[in-house]
Design an enzyme around this catalytic site. Sequence first.
Site, mmCIF file in Angstrom:
data_model
loop_
_atom_site.group_PDB
_atom_site.id
_atom_site.type_symbol
_atom_site.label_atom_id
_atom_site.label_comp_id
_atom_site.label_asym_id
_atom_site.label_seq_id
_atom_site.Cartn_x
_atom_site.Cartn_y
_atom_site.Cartn_z
ATOM 1 N N LYS A 102 35.029 -75.774 109.118
ATOM 2 C CA LYS A 102 34.760 -77.077 108.520
ATOM 3 C C LYS A 102 33.255 -77.271 108.502
ATOM 4 C CE LYS A 102 35.221 -82.099 109.139
ATOM 5 N NZ LYS A 102 35.847 -83.189 109.935
ATOM 6 N N LYS B 267 33.648 -75.971 113.504
ATOM 7 C CA LYS B 267 32.959 -76.987 112.702
ATOM 8 C C LYS B 267 31.465 -76.892 112.949
ATOM 9 C CE LYS B 267 32.778 -82.056 112.093
ATOM 10 N NZ LYS B 267 33.408 -83.342 112.473
ATOM 11 N N ASP C 170 38.917 -83.330 115.974
ATOM 12 C CA ASP C 170 37.619 -82.655 115.988
ATOM 13 C C ASP C 170 36.999 -82.871 117.367
ATOM 14 O OD1 ASP C 170 38.202 -82.242 113.332
ATOM 15 O OD2 ASP C 170 36.278 -82.965 112.576
#
Length: 211
Positions: free
Chosen positions: A173, A148, A87
């Site tokens: 996400k 995300k 991430d």
Amino acid sequence: MHDIPGRIEHTVLGPLTSWDDVTGVLDTAIAYGMRACVPACYVDEATEYAPGVEIVTVIGFPHGQHSLETKCTEASQAWRAGAAEIDLVPNLGRAAAGEVEAFESELEEIAAAVPVPVKVILEAPLFDDDQLRELAEAAASTDIDFLKTSTGFTEGGATVSDVELLAEYDSVKASGGIGSWTFARELLDAGADRIGASSGDVIVEQYREQS
């Protein structure tokens, strides 16, 4: 919905996170069948401790202002230590200033540094819809695998409207302020593919109770 626990990344990323905190998260991930998201400094130990758990980690965290070389090195080291996914916090300051090419170039180089999926954290609460669309479109044009919503370290977290917007461009996400199955389900219904939460066990328990 299928494999709800497997779509949840049980997370511990606080500034005082200890190895005991990480093992607690890993034990819970093992018990509930979840992924786990832990600081990069613990990835090597985490993969040895919980070989059956997919380990996710963060780079450039939490503000994204590391140099590109540092981020590429971070990503490569995390992958070699056993991280299954990365991430990434990009340089949102450059993106907000309109330096879209620099933003895209950073994502391309970091994605090329590792053979595992990379999620880019767009810190959605900091942008209006038009700005977020510009970022999502730019990110989706690169080899990044997920968008995300947030780090959870700025004011605001995941929202249904942000997930719906991002899902128009790529896999999503949702992360930030997700503490119940009711909210997690709303986000999944809105188009989220993954949920990042420090309350993964609570979400799974509520999901099982209501299923």
